[in-house]
Design an enzyme around this catalytic site. Structure first.
Site, PDB file in Angstrom:
ATOM      1  N   TYR A  33       0.831  -1.199   0.000  1.00 28.02           N
ATOM      2  CA  TYR A  33       0.000   0.000   0.000  1.00 28.02           C
ATOM      3  C   TYR A  33       0.863   1.245   0.000  1.00 28.02           C
ATOM      4  O   TYR A  33       2.083   1.174   0.217  1.00 28.02           O
ATOM      5  CB  TYR A  33      -0.959   0.008   1.199  1.00 28.02           C
ATOM      6  CG  TYR A  33      -0.321   0.302   2.534  1.00 28.02           C
ATOM      7  CD1 TYR A  33       0.484  -0.641   3.168  1.00 28.02           C
ATOM      8  CD2 TYR A  33      -0.500   1.532   3.165  1.00 28.02           C
ATOM      9  CE1 TYR A  33       1.079  -0.364   4.397  1.00 28.02           C
ATOM     10  CE2 TYR A  33       0.085   1.807   4.393  1.00 28.02           C
ATOM     11  CZ  TYR A  33       0.876   0.860   5.000  1.00 28.02           C
ATOM     12  OH  TYR A  33       1.469   1.134   6.205  1.00 28.02           O
ATOM     13  N   LYS A 149       6.526  -1.863   1.983  1.00 29.69           N
ATOM     14  CA  LYS A 149       5.313  -1.308   2.604  1.00 29.69           C
ATOM     15  C   LYS A 149       4.157  -2.280   2.383  1.00 29.69           C
ATOM     16  O   LYS A 149       3.279  -2.048   1.550  1.00 29.69           O
ATOM     17  CB  LYS A 149       5.030   0.093   2.029  1.00 29.69           C
ATOM     18  CG  LYS A 149       4.123   0.938   2.924  1.00 29.69           C
ATOM     19  CD  LYS A 149       4.172   2.387   2.525  1.00 29.69           C
ATOM     20  CE  LYS A 149       3.090   3.225   3.155  1.00 29.69           C
ATOM     21  NZ  LYS A 149       3.122   3.344   4.605  1.00 29.69           N
ATOM     22  N   GLU A 182      11.731   2.478  14.486  1.00 22.16           N
ATOM     23  CA  GLU A 182      10.774   3.488  14.004  1.00 22.16           C
ATOM     24  C   GLU A 182       9.460   3.312  14.761  1.00 22.16           C
ATOM     25  O   GLU A 182       9.350   2.430  15.614  1.00 22.16           O
ATOM     26  CB  GLU A 182      10.552   3.328  12.495  1.00 22.16           C
ATOM     27  CG  GLU A 182       9.957   1.985  12.113  1.00 22.16           C
ATOM     28  CD  GLU A 182       9.760   1.797  10.624  1.00 22.16           C
ATOM     29  OE1 GLU A 182       9.704   2.791   9.872  1.00 22.16           O
ATOM     30  OE2 GLU A 182       9.636   0.630  10.205  1.00 22.16           O
ATOM     31  N   LEU A 207      11.089   1.476   7.393  1.00 21.75           N
ATOM     32  CA  LEU A 207      10.578   1.828   6.072  1.00 21.75           C
ATOM     33  C   LEU A 207      11.217   3.167   5.686  1.00 21.75           C
ATOM     34  O   LEU A 207      11.258   4.089   6.513  1.00 21.75           O
ATOM     35  CB  LEU A 207       9.055   1.990   6.132  1.00 21.75           C
ATOM     36  CG  LEU A 207       8.423   2.409   4.804  1.00 21.75           C
ATOM     37  CD1 LEU A 207       8.368   1.222   3.841  1.00 21.75           C
ATOM     38  CD2 LEU A 207       7.015   2.957   5.019  1.00 21.75           C
TER      39      LEU A 207
HETATM   40  N1  PLP Z   1       7.405   3.710   8.976  1.00 23.07           N
HETATM   41  C1  PLP Z   1       6.259   3.015   8.964  1.00 23.07           C
HETATM   42  C2  PLP Z   1       6.215   1.677   9.608  1.00 23.07           C
HETATM   43  C3  PLP Z   1       5.115   3.558   8.341  1.00 23.07           C
HETATM   44  O1  PLP Z   1       3.975   2.851   8.317  1.00 23.07           O
HETATM   45  C4  PLP Z   1       5.188   4.836   7.757  1.00 23.07           C
HETATM   46  C5  PLP Z   1       4.021   5.428   7.091  1.00 23.07           C
HETATM   47  O2  PLP Z   1       2.953   4.913   7.076  1.00 23.07           O
HETATM   48  C6  PLP Z   1       6.405   5.528   7.810  1.00 23.07           C
HETATM   49  C7  PLP Z   1       7.495   4.944   8.413  1.00 23.07           C
HETATM   50  C8  PLP Z   1       6.536   6.900   7.200  1.00 23.07           C
HETATM   51  O3  PLP Z   1       6.543   6.823   5.808  1.00 23.07           O
HETATM   52  P1  PLP Z   1       5.998   8.035   4.902  1.00 23.07           P
HETATM   53  O4  PLP Z   1       6.746   9.241   5.357  1.00 23.07           O
HETATM   54  O5  PLP Z   1       6.336   7.633   3.530  1.00 23.07           O
HETATM   55  O6  PLP Z   1       4.538   8.130   5.168  1.00 23.07           O
END
Ligand code: PLP
Length: 285
Positions: A33, A149, A182, A207
């Site tokens: 996603y 993701k 994270e 991620l």
């Molecule tokens: N880490 C995780 C586990 C996430 O689910 C998300 C966003 O949903 C992020 C980091 C941040 O990613 P982004 O800045 O692309 O939304």
């Protein structure tokens, strides 16, 4: 006004939107996603989100379901039909529908594509950011491929609920070596007392957030020093500031970790400035 979703080629009322019970996203979390912020009815950093989507699909060996130009049109159309000015658009692609069997479907089936969008309350988000949020730490228990993701988010669901149960907004994972990876749905940052902005490298355990990547550019333009390295909860407790980043929250100041106030217990100056500057650097289209 009823909300509209796109499901496999059709725009339908959200309450009627459905996927097959043998969709592999539903049965195996066999899908990916993306979430893009919407500002003024336009998508924020769409090209970077789509590049990450393509990477996620490649890593899972899921075929691209439709040309990127069509995907963009569909996402814009869902935003338009739902009359979203400020909010998020959600894209999910699964490996498709097939009789339940762990191996990939053979013969090949078309991936399933779902797009939804929803409005967010800008004033409410600003008020939350002005107050700052609390986080807790919890043991990392996800698979090692968190760089993809995927919709397999059960550990993230449980971590977020643990945070809620403890009166916090978010949970930060701590890996077996004692370092923060994270948040359940965001990247984690601290600012040291000598003004260095620290976040884990994207090489492992996280991620690679799109917001994180843009923030690195914002930091450079503000002549702030970035350190991409591991940090422990103890270092975070002692930090001048902490914050999280994600497409839906942009920069959210963290004022308390595991019950310990961070800095003076108020949103930090750097986090607040980064939140203000972010959209000047993001590509809005
Ligand atoms: N880490 C995780 C586990 C996430 O689910 C998300 C966003 O949903 C992020 C980091 C941040 O990613 P982004 O800045 O692309 O939304």
């Amino acid at each position: 006004m009823s909300r509209i979703a796109y499901v496999n080629g059709q725009y339908v009322n959200l309450r009627d939107a459905a996927v097959n019970v043998e969709d592999r996203g539903y049965q195996f979390a066999d899908g990916i996603y993306e979430v893009c912020e919407i500002i003024g009815g336009k998508m924020v950093d769409f090209p970077r989100h789509i590049a990450r989507m393509q990477r996620s699909l490649r890593e899972l060996r899921i075929a691209e379901a439709m040309p990127l130009t069509s995907l963009r049109v569909v996402m814009q159309e869902v935003i338009r039909r739902n009359r979203i000015n400020y909010g998020i658009v959600y894209l999910q692609i699964s490996r498709g529908v097939a009789h339940r069997d762990h191996g990939f479907p053979s013969p090949y089936v078309k991936p399933s594509v779902v797009v939804t969008a929803k409005s967010l309350n800008f004033a409410k988000n600003q008020a939350t950011a002005a107050k700052g949020v609390k986080v807790i730490t919890t043991a990392e228990n996800r698979w090692p491929r968190v760089d993809i993701k995927t919709v397999g988010l059960l550990p993230n669901v449980l971590a977020r609920q643990e945070a809620r149960d403890k009166g916090a907004y978010e949970a930060w994972y701590v890996d077996a070596d004692g370092f923060v990876t994270e948040g359940a749905s965001c990247n984690a940052w601290i600012v040291t007392k000598d003004g260095k902005v620290v976040t884990r490298t994207a090489a492992s355990g996280i991620l690679a957030g799109i917001t994180r990547a843009v923030l690195i550019e914002v930091l450079a333009s503000m002549q702030l020093k970035l350190e991409e390295r591991n940090f422990t909860p103890a270092e975070a407790y002692d930090a001048a500031e902490a914050f999280v980043s994600s497409a839906s929250q942009i920069v959210m100041p963290v004022i308390n970790i595991d019950g310990k106030p961070i800095g003076d217990g108020k949103p930090g100056g750097i986090a607040t400035r980064l939140r203000q500057e972010f959209h000047k650097f993001a590509a809005i289209s």
